[in-house]
Design an enzyme around this catalytic site. Structure first.
Site, PDB file in Angstrom:
ATOM      1  NE  ARG A 152      57.107 -54.924 -15.287  1.00 40.22           N
ATOM      2  CZ  ARG A 152      56.997 -56.149 -14.591  1.00 40.22           C
ATOM      3  NH1 ARG A 152      58.163 -56.142 -13.913  1.00 40.22           N
ATOM      4  NH2 ARG A 152      56.097 -56.895 -14.587  1.00 40.22           N
ATOM      5  CB  CYS A 195      56.358 -56.599 -19.017  1.00 40.09           C
ATOM      6  SG  CYS A 195      55.261 -55.390 -19.281  1.00 40.09           S
TER       7      CYS A 195
END
Length: 245
Positions: A209, A204
């Site tokens: 994430r 990410c």
């Protein structure tokens, strides 16, 4: 969770970790000094045999913290499904006082890189038909229209890693930010060609994430070969030799 969310009400006894200040260096790379991790765990009152439950107001943070703790061999860490928003929705007890845990002397294991991917691994995956690179960011980040850590630093480019499959981490969540059931998750990923036989690298911006996607695939679905590229776009976009789209 954010400092404001923590002050407004947290799970009784919960200590506060700031995901930026406590985990990342000034250049947004992950702080992987063993002494730093040991100090963080010690001041939090955590021992090697402690069960650590991670909660946050931001869904992606909790799997990231679990992934981080496992790098240093903590034996038992868990993710609170739905985090603090779910805790509050269910009207469970809250506290506004900051606890003062008893200091421990935490001794971590040596850094285990088995769940990490590096830029060289990403480059190899681009040329491996059995490998898959998953971008867990937003559509606007994937297209290069927007930077999560805006404004971008000198030399940082927009876009995504060439050959990457775009699957935002939120796809694994229900509208209330709890995880979808295993059957739904399996169907979701298999429909995009994300199957257990493949070598999978997630990324990410700084690895948070993408750690959520790592958690879903490796911990909830049991995929055997999933690694998180914590250098992520923060590192890759500044590499002059890296291929982007």
């Amino acid at each position: 969770m954010s400092p404001d969310d923590y002050r407004d009400g947290h799970i009784p006894g919960a200590v506060f970790w700031h995901s930026l200040a406590d985990l990342l260096l000034p250049d947004l790379a992950l702080n992987l000094e063993q002494s730093h991790f040991e100090a963080l765990m010690s001041r939090s009152g955590i021992e090697r045999d402690s069960i650590v439950v991670f909660s946050s107001s931001y869904t992606a943070t909790m799997p990231f913290l679990k992934w981080f703790a496992e790098l240093f061999g903590h034996p038992d860490s868990r993710v609170l499904d739905g985090g603090s928003p779910r805790w509050k929705r269910e009207e469970r007890p809250l506290d506004t006082e900051r606890p003062t845990p008893s200091m421990t002397t935490y001794q971590a294991s040596a850094l285990d890189n088995s769940s990490r991917a590096f830029a060289s691994d990403v480059r190899a995956a681009q040329n491996n038909p059995n490998a898959l690179i998953i971008d867990a960011r937003t559509p606007r980040e994937f297209s290069g229209e927007w930077f999560m850590m805006a404004p971008p630093v000198d030399g940082q480019r927009g876009g995504h890693i060439a050959e990457a499959l775009h699957l935002p981490f939120e796809l694994a969540l229900q509208p209330n930010d709890t995880f979808k059931c295993a059957d739904e998750l399996r169907a979701l990923y298999v429909s995009h060609g994300v199957t257990p036989d493949r070598e999978i690298i997630t990324y990410c911006t700084v690895g948070a994430r993408s750690a959520h996607t790592w958690f879903v695939l490796s911990q909830l679905l049991g995929y055997p070969n999933v690694r998180n590229y914590d250098g992520s776009w923060n590192e890759w976009s500044q590499r002059l030799d890296s291929a982007t789209f």
